[in-house]
Design a protein around this motif. Sequence first.
Motif, mmCIF file in Angstrom:
data_model
loop_
_atom_site.group_PDB
_atom_site.id
_atom_site.type_symbol
_atom_site.label_atom_id
_atom_site.label_comp_id
_atom_site.label_asym_id
_atom_site.label_seq_id
_atom_site.Cartn_x
_atom_site.Cartn_y
_atom_site.Cartn_z
ATOM 1 N N HIS A 39 0.813 -1.213 0.000
ATOM 2 C CA HIS A 39 0.000 0.000 0.000
ATOM 3 C C HIS A 39 0.852 1.271 0.000
ATOM 4 C CE1 HIS A 39 -3.385 -2.627 0.680
ATOM 5 N NE2 HIS A 39 -2.828 -3.100 1.788
ATOM 6 N N THR A 40 2.150 1.134 -0.181
ATOM 7 C CA THR A 40 3.023 2.305 -0.183
ATOM 8 C C THR A 40 3.039 2.960 -1.554
ATOM 9 O OG1 THR A 40 4.967 0.993 -0.773
ATOM 10 C CG2 THR A 40 4.498 1.268 1.581
ATOM 11 N N ASP A 41 3.440 4.234 -1.612
ATOM 12 C CA ASP A 41 3.437 4.973 -2.873
ATOM 13 C C ASP A 41 4.348 4.377 -3.940
ATOM 14 O OD1 ASP A 41 1.488 6.733 -2.115
ATOM 15 O OD2 ASP A 41 2.874 8.282 -1.430
ATOM 16 N N PRO A 42 5.574 3.933 -3.610
ATOM 17 C CA PRO A 42 6.397 3.317 -4.656
ATOM 18 C C PRO A 42 5.728 2.097 -5.289
ATOM 19 C CG PRO A 42 7.767 3.923 -2.797
ATOM 20 C CD PRO A 42 6.345 4.120 -2.364
ATOM 21 N N TRP A 43 5.047 1.302 -4.491
ATOM 22 C CA TRP A 43 4.356 0.143 -5.058
ATOM 23 C C TRP A 43 3.184 0.588 -5.925
ATOM 24 C CZ3 TRP A 43 5.371 -4.562 -6.224
ATOM 25 C CH2 TRP A 43 4.346 -5.465 -6.511
ATOM 26 N N ARG A 44 2.516 1.673 -5.529
ATOM 27 C CA ARG A 44 1.415 2.192 -6.344
ATOM 28 C C ARG A 44 1.909 2.607 -7.727
ATOM 29 N NH1 ARG A 44 -0.174 4.817 -1.316
ATOM 30 N NH2 ARG A 44 -1.981 3.743 -0.464
ATOM 31 N N VAL A 45 3.132 3.123 -7.792
ATOM 32 C CA VAL A 45 3.688 3.499 -9.087
ATOM 33 C C VAL A 45 3.723 2.295 -10.019
ATOM 34 C CG1 VAL A 45 5.779 4.268 -10.270
ATOM 35 C CG2 VAL A 45 5.031 5.440 -8.200
ATOM 36 N N LEU A 46 4.088 1.139 -9.508
ATOM 37 C CA LEU A 46 4.119 -0.068 -10.319
ATOM 38 C C LEU A 46 2.717 -0.470 -10.760
ATOM 39 C CD1 LEU A 46 6.802 -2.195 -8.439
ATOM 40 C CD2 LEU A 46 7.087 -0.771 -10.474
ATOM 41 N N ARG A 47 1.755 -0.329 -9.882
ATOM 42 C CA ARG A 47 0.376 -0.631 -10.242
ATOM 43 C C ARG A 47 -0.116 0.318 -11.331
ATOM 44 N NH1 ARG A 47 -2.703 -1.733 -4.449
ATOM 45 N NH2 ARG A 47 -2.232 -3.970 -4.321
#
Length: 247
Positions: A39-47
């Motif tokens: 749920h972190t922002d860097p992971w959201r970038v991948l999504r």
Amino acid sequence: MTDQREHLQGPVTLRGRQVPATTTDQRLLDSAGPADWVHTDPWRVLRIQAEFVEGFGTLSEIGPAISVFGSARTEPGHPTYELAERVGRTVVERGFAVITGGGPGTMEAANKGATEAGGTSVGLGIELPFEAGLNPYVNLGINFRYFFARKTMFVKYAQGFIVLPGGFGTLDEMFEAVTLVQTGKITRFPIALLGTRFWRPMVDWLQEALLAEGTISPKDLDLLHLTDDVDEAVDHVVGSRGAGGEP
């Protein structure tokens, strides 16, 4: 004494107390641990990246298309629902795919007209708390988490918009497209507003308020074509271009 430790984490430089106790690989390969990281922002970038890749890959070969917008609350049997069915059918008969938001109401009607006419019926769904899944008339569908990724697909893979009566979401899509044309982000993107009784008060307000105050220019109003005729709306968006997009 100042902590001078330095740690390079990809393109990021960390010093002092920002230096992590473990490396990225170590955190990846060690025990599973908590799932908060997804749920972190860097992971959201991948999504977000994945949504663009999936959208581009899926829609790149649908051929010329027209995006159709309208309310999700329009019931079958309502005149606007029947109008949207005619739009979907007419668009397909002219050799174009139909793209909608994939939901119920006007979107469902346009997808229904397209499918029953034997055409490509695209639905670009969005994760919302009050809508569930794509309507049954979508034969090519993508579900998005992020509005901005979805909205890019509406514009990138369409020749233009046909907009039927709708609410905030419909207005959002319409005004964003108008803004992109007005600011030169896209060169040719015709927009037809279908339903003069519904749209005329808004167009009058644009003229009497925005134009009168000088916040838009007279030519900006020409970006919106108002009509009650389905064939005229499709003709305006298609223009003299055939299904291959050439004059």
